[in-house]
Design a protein around this motif. Sequence first.
Motif, PDB file in Angstrom:
ATOM      1  N   ASN A 181      12.286 -49.986 -81.104  1.00  0.00           N
ATOM      2  CA  ASN A 181      13.080 -48.848 -80.871  1.00  0.00           C
ATOM      3  C   ASN A 181      14.542 -49.215 -81.248  1.00  0.00           C
ATOM      4  O   ASN A 181      14.996 -50.055 -80.534  1.00  0.00           O
ATOM      5  N   LEU A 182      15.319 -48.466 -82.154  1.00  0.00           N
ATOM      6  CA  LEU A 182      16.414 -48.706 -82.609  1.00  0.00           C
ATOM      7  C   LEU A 182      17.379 -47.814 -81.679  1.00  0.00           C
ATOM      8  O   LEU A 182      17.130 -46.747 -81.477  1.00  0.00           O
ATOM      9  N   VAL A 210      12.911 -42.133 -82.098  1.00  0.00           N
ATOM     10  CA  VAL A 210      12.354 -42.965 -81.280  1.00  0.00           C
ATOM     11  C   VAL A 210      13.547 -43.852 -81.069  1.00  0.00           C
ATOM     12  O   VAL A 210      13.933 -45.088 -81.910  1.00  0.00           O
ATOM     13  N   ASP A 211      14.252 -43.924 -80.168  1.00  0.00           N
ATOM     14  CA  ASP A 211      15.536 -44.548 -79.903  1.00  0.00           C
ATOM     15  C   ASP A 211      15.479 -45.299 -78.354  1.00  0.00           C
ATOM     16  O   ASP A 211      16.518 -45.954 -77.939  1.00  0.00           O
ATOM     17  N   THR A 212      14.285 -45.141 -77.569  1.00  0.00           N
ATOM     18  CA  THR A 212      14.219 -45.655 -76.294  1.00  0.00           C
ATOM     19  C   THR A 212      12.917 -46.364 -76.144  1.00  0.00           C
ATOM     20  O   THR A 212      12.018 -46.116 -77.026  1.00  0.00           O
ATOM     21  N   TRP A 213      12.707 -47.480 -75.199  1.00  0.00           N
ATOM     22  CA  TRP A 213      11.278 -48.201 -75.174  1.00  0.00           C
ATOM     23  C   TRP A 213      10.577 -47.235 -74.671  1.00  0.00           C
ATOM     24  O   TRP A 213       9.383 -47.274 -74.975  1.00  0.00           O
ATOM     25  N   ASN A 219      18.928 -53.161 -78.031  1.00  0.00           N
ATOM     26  CA  ASN A 219      18.498 -51.912 -78.402  1.00  0.00           C
ATOM     27  C   ASN A 219      18.096 -51.185 -77.112  1.00  0.00           C
ATOM     28  O   ASN A 219      18.204 -49.952 -77.085  1.00  0.00           O
ATOM     29  N   ILE A 220      17.933 -51.895 -75.737  1.00  0.00           N
ATOM     30  CA  ILE A 220      17.746 -51.328 -74.533  1.00  0.00           C
ATOM     31  C   ILE A 220      19.021 -50.900 -74.195  1.00  0.00           C
ATOM     32  O   ILE A 220      19.376 -49.922 -73.639  1.00  0.00           O
ATOM     33  N   ALA A 221      19.754 -52.037 -73.654  1.00  0.00           N
ATOM     34  CA  ALA A 221      21.073 -51.590 -72.990  1.00  0.00           C
ATOM     35  C   ALA A 221      22.050 -50.876 -73.962  1.00  0.00           C
ATOM     36  O   ALA A 221      22.825 -50.274 -73.318  1.00  0.00           O
ATOM     37  N   GLY A 222      21.881 -51.048 -75.286  1.00  0.00           N
ATOM     38  CA  GLY A 222      22.935 -50.334 -76.231  1.00  0.00           C
ATOM     39  C   GLY A 222      22.754 -49.029 -76.136  1.00  0.00           C
ATOM     40  O   GLY A 222      23.518 -47.939 -76.664  1.00  0.00           O
ATOM     41  N   ARG A 223      21.427 -48.465 -75.563  1.00  0.00           N
ATOM     42  CA  ARG A 223      21.292 -47.004 -75.731  1.00  0.00           C
ATOM     43  C   ARG A 223      21.469 -46.452 -74.393  1.00  0.00           C
ATOM     44  O   ARG A 223      21.939 -45.469 -73.906  1.00  0.00           O
TER      45      ARG A 223
END
Length: 334
Positions: free
Chosen positions: A157-158, A164-167, A190-194
Motif C-alpha cells: 500500500n502506497l 489502496v493507501d492503507t494497510w 507508507n503506514i506512518a506517512g498515511r
Amino acid sequence: MPFRPAIASMSLGRAWVHELDKKLREASEAGFEGVEIFYEDLEYLARTYGEVSPATLLQASAKLRQTCDALNLTIIGMQPFLFYEGLIDREEHAAKIEKLKVWFKIVKILGTDIIQIPSNFQQGGISGDLDLIVRDMIEVADLGLKEDPPVRFAYENLAWGTYVDTWEKLWEVVTRVDRPNFGCCLDTFNIAGRVWADPASPSGKTPNADADLKASLENLVKTVDVNKVFYVQVVDAERMTPPLTPDHPFHVDGQPSRMSWSRNARLFLYEQDQGGYLPVVEVARVFLKELKYEGWVSMELFSRTMSDPDPSIPHTHAQRGIKAWKQLAKELQL
C-alpha cells in the motif's frame, strides 16, 4: 529465518547517475546481505546490450546475478511492477500480463521468487472496484503458481495510492485473493506517512495522529498473518518546513503531496538531525517484535540526493543505511 539487512538498489543513487556495479559493491562492503532490484536499474543495464527488449533485459539479468553472487548479495525481490491492478482498459491490462511473463523470466535468472506490486496511484483510467482489483490480483497469483519454482507477489500500500493507501485496504485484498503466493510488503513510511503524517499540514501531522496510529498498529497485530508478510521496509522522512503546499518547490501539479514528499524527502532511520520525524521505531517494533516477523528488512530510500552526481553518493547512502539498521537492531534487541 533470522533478521537480515537489505537495501534497495535505487536507494544508493539514481540509475542514470550512478552505475549499478558501484552501488552493489558499496552495499556489500557496508555489510548488507541482500538487495531489492529496481526495474529501472535493470533497464539501464540492458541498454548496454542494445535497445531495451526482452532479450537485452535477460542479458542484463544474467550479468546482474553474476555481480551479486560475486559480492555475496542475495537478490530478495524485483520491483516495482507498476500500475497493474484495476485498469479500466482491459487491453492495457492484457499488455501488463505479457510484461509480467518477461518478469517471470527475469526473476528466475536473478534467483529470487518475489515481485513487488505497489498499489496503483494513477489518477485516471483505474477503478476502485474492489472486486476488479481482487480479480486482477488472483490472475497474477495463479500465473505465479504455475511457474517453477512458484513466484510470489508482495503487494504494497502506497501512502498516496489512489484507492489502496492503507494497510487495512491492502490486507482486505490479500485476504480475498487467498493464494499462498500472494502476500504483502509492510513499509514504515507508507503506514506512518498515511495515518500519522501529513506533509501539507503546518504540524506535519494528521489531526489525530498519535491516537489513530496507535489504534491502527494495535489492529495490525490482531489482524495480519505474519506468514503473508514477505518482507518489510524501514525508512523515515523529513518534516516539510514549510508545508508541502502548491507553492512548495517539491510540489508537482496533479501529484498528491504525499507522493511528492516521498520522492524527494525520505531519510534513513535515526536521521533527526536532517529533519526525520516519523515514529518509525514504533512501527518497526510492531513489525519485528509484536507481529513476530522474521526475515528480510530493507532500508529503502527515495530522495532528491539520489540524483546528486557526486561519486561518493553510493558510499554515503550505503553507510547511512547500514548505520540505521545496526542502531535499530540494537534498540529492538534483534
